[in-house]
Design a protein around this motif. Structure first.
Motif, PDB file in Angstrom:
ATOM      1  N   VAL A  66       0.948  -1.271  -0.082  1.00 42.45           N
ATOM      2  CA  VAL A  66       0.029  -0.073   0.156  1.00 42.45           C
ATOM      3  C   VAL A  66       0.888   0.935  -0.013  1.00 42.45           C
ATOM      4  O   VAL A  66       1.812   1.351   0.642  1.00 42.45           O
ATOM      5  CB  VAL A  66      -0.941  -0.019   1.238  1.00 42.45           C
ATOM      6  N   SER A  95      -9.517   0.146  -3.476  1.00 37.44           N
ATOM      7  CA  SER A  95      -9.307  -0.808  -2.530  1.00 37.44           C
ATOM      8  C   SER A  95      -9.997  -0.771  -1.179  1.00 37.44           C
ATOM      9  O   SER A  95      -9.537   0.251  -0.555  1.00 37.44           O
ATOM     10  CB  SER A  95      -8.008  -1.397  -2.795  1.00 37.44           C
ATOM     11  N   ALA A 133      -7.149  -0.425   1.631  1.00 35.06           N
ATOM     12  CA  ALA A 133      -6.481   0.713   1.807  1.00 35.06           C
ATOM     13  C   ALA A 133      -7.060   2.149   2.225  1.00 35.06           C
ATOM     14  O   ALA A 133      -8.201   1.933   1.998  1.00 35.06           O
ATOM     15  CB  ALA A 133      -5.675   1.208   0.394  1.00 35.06           C
ATOM     16  N   GLU A 176      -3.687   0.750  -3.291  1.00 35.14           N
ATOM     17  CA  GLU A 176      -3.201  -0.541  -3.250  1.00 35.14           C
ATOM     18  C   GLU A 176      -2.430  -1.031  -4.319  1.00 35.14           C
ATOM     19  O   GLU A 176      -3.049  -0.659  -5.572  1.00 35.14           O
ATOM     20  CB  GLU A 176      -4.028  -1.443  -2.838  1.00 35.14           C
TER      21      GLU A 176
END
Length: 406
Positions: free
Chosen positions: A335, A366, A369, A375
């Protein structure tokens, strides 16, 4: 009571089929010998007509039919290699053939079977379902059913591989043979053990389709509820009655290998020997490389590589799995802060390590994240396992939370 297959049966089969089948190469591998400590010689049956050993047994069975049965035609069920063998053997003999294949049989094998002259019917999820349908059609249409493995003439035909191994490598200590339904290993075991006194015969199955070892341990045939393996050519729920009778007397041990080990063997064969082998054909070498059975340094081992008919779509997936096992393909997730230069900093670390990026997948949406983060998944080419581990350690040392993906 099941009659035991004999060397005379195999020799008679050899007389019938020798003008058609190829005497396939047996080549020593310096690379695999050095890696294992054994003297490894590969029986390259993937170079056989139709790309697999199955034509041997199919041809022998059809050649033993009388004229009336030949006119009635033949039928069989197969995941692919036996299908091609029966289709070509029948066409050469002027016999009409129908082949029932599982609905999810590799497209390459379906097309090849049709090219060899067989009429293909797709039916059922696996071999066993296809076989049940083929049996019904055989009775309804009065055709001779050519079983893929539970047939003495088929077993005898496959055993001609054993004759070639003994002729080309009389000093062999151990022959390693894939097991699906058992016809191949029954034939080869008969041919080699009746000619050589101290030879061992080791069978190999994929973990997700293993029934032979438990059958031998129980003293009766064990049938699995389902099968799951990349080695579709040996994906059967049970071994045959006639092969089982031979295996009890002539097979020393049955080992199993994982799909990961199969993928690794297939990949190494491509890279080191330039031989394309399908999953079912690679299990014998996989067992040697994984030390799935015991052997000594210097022991002469012949793994039978019995098929090369792999679907090219599947080949890509299997090779990538093999590269993962070799540490030469790495897929990671991390991340990043969603700000300019964050991705470039990550890429710089990877580049400085000497690795090469295949692909980057950048996902701002995502759920894993934070709102101000993204991500990132990366597919990376590395040199080997040590290099991959060094790269992961370096990334984590730089503060990246790295997950290694399968």
């Amino acid at each position: 009571m099941v009659r035991m297959l004999t060397l005379e049966d195999v020799l008679a089969a050899d007389d019938r089929i020798r003008d058609v089948v190829r005497w396939t190469p047996l080549e020593r591998s310096h690379s695999f010998s050095e890696e294992t400590g054994a003297d490894v010689a590969l029986k390259l049956e993937n170079f056989q007509r139709t790309g697999a050993f199955k034509i041997r047994g199919a041809l022998n069975r059809i050649e033993t039919l009388d004229d009336e049965r030949k006119r009635a035609g033949v039928i069989t069920a197969s995941a692919g290699n036996h299908a091609q063998g029966v289709a070509l053997a029948a066409t050469r003999a002027g016999v009409d053939s129908t082949i029932v294949m599982p609905e999810f049989a590799p497209i390459s094998k379906v097309k090849a079977t049709r090219r060899y002259g067989g009429t293909v019917i797709l039916h059922g999820e696996d071999y066993d379902a296809a076989q049940a349908h083929a049996r019904e059609l055989a009775k309804a249409e009065d055709r001779t059913y050519v079983h893929a493995f539970d047939d003495e003439e088929v077993m005898a035909g496959q055993g001609t591989i054993g004759l070639e191994i003994v002729e080309d490598c009389p000093e062999v200590d151990t022959v390693v043979v894939p097991i699906g339904g058992g016809g191949l290993i029954a034939g080869i075991a008969t041919a080699v053990t009746e000619q050589l006194e101290d030879v061992r015969v080791i069978g190999v199955q994929a973990e997700g389709a293993s029934s032979a070892r438990e059958s031998l341990e129980r003293g009766e045939i064990y049938e699995r509820d389902q099968v799951d393996t990349i080695a579709d050519g040996i994906a059967t729920r049970r071994i045959g009655d006639k092969p089982f009778a031979v295996m009890k007397e002539r097979v020393d041990e049955v080992a199993t290998v994982t799909d990961r080990e199969i993928a690794l063997a297939l990949t190494l064969l491509l890279e080191r020997t330039k031989a394309l082998v399908e999953g079912a054909g690679a299990v014998s070498l996989a067992a040697v490389l994984a030390e799935a059975f015991d052997y000594e340094d210097g022991e002469t081992i012949v793994p039978a590589l019995c098929g090369g008919n792999i679907n090219l779509n599947q080949l890509t997936t299997v090779v990538m799995r093999g590269l993962v096992q070799l540490g030469r393909y790495l897929k990671i997730r991390t991340v990043l802060k969603d700000r300019p230069g964050a991705l470039q900093s990550l890429v710089d670390v990877i580049a400085d390590s000497g690795a090469n990026i295949y692909a980057i997948h950048h996902d701002r949406t995502s759920r894993k994240a934070a709102v101000n983060a993204a991500e990132v998944e990366l597919e990376i080419e590395t040199h080997d396992t040590e290099h991959a581990e060094e790269l992961i350690a370096k990334l984590r040392g730089k503060g990246y939370a790295v997950d290694v993906l399968d």
